[in-house]
Design a protein around this motif. Structure first.
Motif, PDB file in Angstrom:
ATOM      1  N   UNK A  16       0.817  -1.234  -0.071  1.00 42.68           N
ATOM      2  CA  UNK A  16      -0.171  -0.031   0.031  1.00 42.68           C
ATOM      3  C   UNK A  16       0.818   1.163  -0.224  1.00 42.68           C
ATOM      4  N   UNK A  17       2.186   1.201   0.532  1.00 41.06           N
ATOM      5  CA  UNK A  17       2.901   2.221   0.527  1.00 41.06           C
ATOM      6  C   UNK A  17       4.108   2.498  -0.475  1.00 41.06           C
ATOM      7  N   UNK A  18       4.566   1.230  -0.961  1.00 37.94           N
ATOM      8  CA  UNK A  18       5.648   1.548  -1.809  1.00 37.94           C
ATOM      9  C   UNK A  18       5.721  -0.060  -2.434  1.00 37.94           C
ATOM     10  N   UNK A  82      -5.428  14.163  -6.268  1.00 40.84           N
ATOM     11  CA  UNK A  82      -6.166  12.723  -6.622  1.00 40.84           C
ATOM     12  C   UNK A  82      -5.857  11.704  -5.453  1.00 40.84           C
ATOM     13  N   UNK A  83      -6.524  11.066  -4.989  1.00 38.61           N
ATOM     14  CA  UNK A  83      -6.168  10.056  -3.864  1.00 38.61           C
ATOM     15  C   UNK A  83      -5.372   8.759  -4.618  1.00 38.61           C
ATOM     16  N   UNK A  84      -4.175   8.861  -4.565  1.00 37.11           N
ATOM     17  CA  UNK A  84      -3.436   7.784  -5.241  1.00 37.11           C
ATOM     18  C   UNK A  84      -3.106   6.530  -4.686  1.00 37.11           C
ATOM     19  N   UNK A  85      -3.187   6.415  -3.485  1.00 39.25           N
ATOM     20  CA  UNK A  85      -3.176   5.265  -3.001  1.00 39.25           C
ATOM     21  C   UNK A  85      -4.555   4.541  -2.212  1.00 39.25           C
ATOM     22  N   UNK A  86      -4.546   3.284  -2.330  1.00 37.66           N
ATOM     23  CA  UNK A  86      -5.898   2.899  -1.794  1.00 37.66           C
ATOM     24  C   UNK A  86      -5.370   1.795  -0.478  1.00 37.66           C
ATOM     25  N   UNK A  87      -6.402   2.127   0.673  1.00 33.11           N
ATOM     26  CA  UNK A  87      -5.883   1.145   1.737  1.00 33.11           C
ATOM     27  C   UNK A  87      -6.956   0.044   2.254  1.00 33.11           C
ATOM     28  N   UNK A  88      -7.505  -0.508   1.062  1.00 27.98           N
ATOM     29  CA  UNK A  88      -8.722  -1.353   1.244  1.00 27.98           C
ATOM     30  C   UNK A  88      -8.296  -2.753   0.900  1.00 27.98           C
ATOM     31  N   UNK A  89      -8.963  -3.649   1.477  1.00 28.34           N
ATOM     32  CA  UNK A  89      -8.817  -5.137   0.951  1.00 28.34           C
ATOM     33  C   UNK A  89      -9.026  -5.169  -0.500  1.00 28.34           C
ATOM     34  N   UNK A  90      -9.698  -4.476  -1.146  1.00 28.24           N
ATOM     35  CA  UNK A  90     -10.075  -4.396  -2.871  1.00 28.24           C
ATOM     36  C   UNK A  90      -8.646  -3.872  -3.387  1.00 28.24           C
ATOM     37  N   UNK A  91      -7.528  -3.801  -2.738  1.00 29.40           N
ATOM     38  CA  UNK A  91      -6.415  -3.068  -3.498  1.00 29.40           C
ATOM     39  C   UNK A  91      -6.062  -3.966  -4.640  1.00 29.40           C
ATOM     40  N   UNK A  93      -7.617  -5.827  -6.707  1.00 27.25           N
ATOM     41  CA  UNK A  93      -8.557  -5.736  -7.723  1.00 27.25           C
ATOM     42  C   UNK A  93      -8.603  -4.270  -8.496  1.00 27.25           C
ATOM     43  N   UNK A  94      -7.874  -3.204  -7.750  1.00 23.48           N
ATOM     44  CA  UNK A  94      -7.927  -1.984  -8.158  1.00 23.48           C
ATOM     45  C   UNK A  94      -7.201  -1.406  -9.574  1.00 23.48           C
ATOM     46  N   UNK A  95      -7.485  -0.476 -10.074  1.00 24.63           N
ATOM     47  CA  UNK A  95      -6.840  -0.312 -11.262  1.00 24.63           C
ATOM     48  C   UNK A  95      -5.311   0.434 -10.965  1.00 24.63           C
ATOM     49  N   UNK A  96      -5.177   0.832  -9.863  1.00 17.71           N
ATOM     50  CA  UNK A  96      -3.849   1.307  -9.287  1.00 17.71           C
ATOM     51  C   UNK A  96      -2.889   0.290  -9.060  1.00 17.71           C
ATOM     52  N   UNK A  97      -3.452  -0.905  -8.247  1.00 16.54           N
ATOM     53  CA  UNK A  97      -2.396  -2.068  -8.187  1.00 16.54           C
ATOM     54  C   UNK A  97      -1.879  -2.458  -9.431  1.00 16.54           C
ATOM     55  N   UNK A  98      -2.956  -2.397 -10.374  1.00 11.91           N
ATOM     56  CA  UNK A  98      -2.875  -3.163 -11.884  1.00 11.91           C
ATOM     57  C   UNK A  98      -1.669  -2.189 -12.660  1.00 11.91           C
TER      58      UNK A  98
END
Length: 354
Positions: A16-18, A82-91, A93-98
């Motif tokens: 989530x952080x790096x 823009x909220x660039x980091x997500x901190x949920x269990x759906x991380x 599956x998120x476009x950001x993770x990809x």
């Protein structure tokens, strides 16, 4: 990357952080690390300003579902609201993770990766098969097609454990499996979003005594930011990334002014946010102790993860009689351990194929 004559085996740890990724596995592991920021960009406007060109070195543009994202080590955390980091269990599956995954993958020099090992928080291992499916196969990025033939996903603290076991075994001139044999180890991994713990006997995890809670560094940063925003201190919004930087540098900067951190007694506004940090750390250890009350059956407690220093005192207070060790290279110990696991899997595959 391993010897080119053999299979290519690497690791990716998308936190989530790096993000950390290994580019080689040998006597020295080459790791590239960057923050988990992924900003959507409008390519029609991108690069029209000279300042943007000057800051794009080593950053990459990746496409996820038709949206372009900029990812890399030279992104300013405050360049956008823009909220660039997500901190949920759906991380995962998120476009950001990809986007983070594709950017990390693009930093690999090889177009074919035989074995890729990734990690997940302990409480998110239920998404293991989904992540394996995503990682495996062909990935188009920056004009290249990068193929991942085999992917493996393990709990992130397992990387810390194997990293430590490898270093200890090397000193004793034995195999990591021999060093681990019979040892009952509690591995604590302080991440950005979650605080994970993994209890193992040898390399075998005990699922009933392993878990993760949303008590990682973000919870500390958020609680501290809330305290600093009070009318008695700065009386205004404080970005959590400012707190992150302050804890790393020992100096809190706001509106161009610097203040000692985490305790400021030099000039107004005076503050001491150490109790806030301690509160979150003790809450994390209370969660661990709800599953592992007695430290008598633990041979060793390992500490890893970039923010782990914020939790060390609480660990020692919770398990005062136990042997506690902070692993070397704690910041990227997960990725290093995953890389070693990838290398071992590749060696075993090579032997089995003969």
């Amino acid at each position: 990357m391993s010897d080119k004559k053999g299979p290519v085996a690497v690791s990716i740890d998308i936190g989530f952080g790096r993000v950390s990724i290994t580019k080689s596995i040998g006597s020295e592991i080459d790791i590239v690390t960057f923050t988990s920021h992924a900003y959507p960009v409008d390519l029609s406007k991108y690069n029209k300003l000279s300042g943007r060109v000057l800051h794009q070195k080593d950053n990459v543009i990746v496409d996820v579902d038709g949206i372009s994202y900029e990812v890399g080590p030279h992104l300013d955390a405050f360049m956008s609201d823009y909220e660039s980091r997500t901190t949920t269990e759906d991380y995962v599956d998120s476009p950001r993770y990809k986007a983070l995954f594709l950017a990390a993958l693009s930093m690999q020099p090889e177009d074919t990766i035989d074995f890729l090992v990734g990690g997940l928080p302990v409480n998110n291992m239920k998404k293991e098969s989904r992540l394996i499916d995503f990682m495996t196969g062909e990935h188009k990025v920056n004009g290249r097609v990068i193929t991942v033939r085999n992917a493996i996903v393990v709990a992130q603290p397992l990387g810390i454990l194997y990293h430590h076991a490898f270093n200890e075994a090397k000193q004793e001139n034995i195999l990591p499996s021999q060093w681990l044999k019979g040892k009952r180890i509690l591995t604590l991994d302080a991440g950005y979003s979650t605080f994970d713990w993994l209890f193992t006997i040898g390399m075998l995890p005990d699922e009933n005594r392993s878990d993760a809670k949303p008590l990682g560094a973000y919870r500390i940063y958020s609680d501290v930011a809330t305290a600093l925003q009070s009318p008695a201190i700065f009386d205004g919004a404080v970005h959590v990334d400012l707190v992150d930087e302050a804890l790393k540098n020992g100096s809190f900067k706001l509106f161009g002014e610097s203040y000692d951190f985490p305790t400021n007694r030099i000039r107004k506004p005076f503050f001491d946010i150490q109790p806030r940090i301690a509160h979150v750390a003790h809450e994390a250890l209370a969660a661990v102790k709800s599953q592992i009350r007695d430290g008598g059956g633990i041979d060793l407690i390992l500490l890893g993860g970039g923010p782990i220093d914020n939790y060390q005192e609480a660990v020692r207070e919770s398990y005062p009689k136990n042997k506690i060790e902070k692993v070397v290279n704690a910041d990227d110990a997960v990725c290093r351990g995953l890389a070693l696991i990838a290398s071992q899997v590749a060696k075993s595959a090579a032997i089995n194929s003969k």
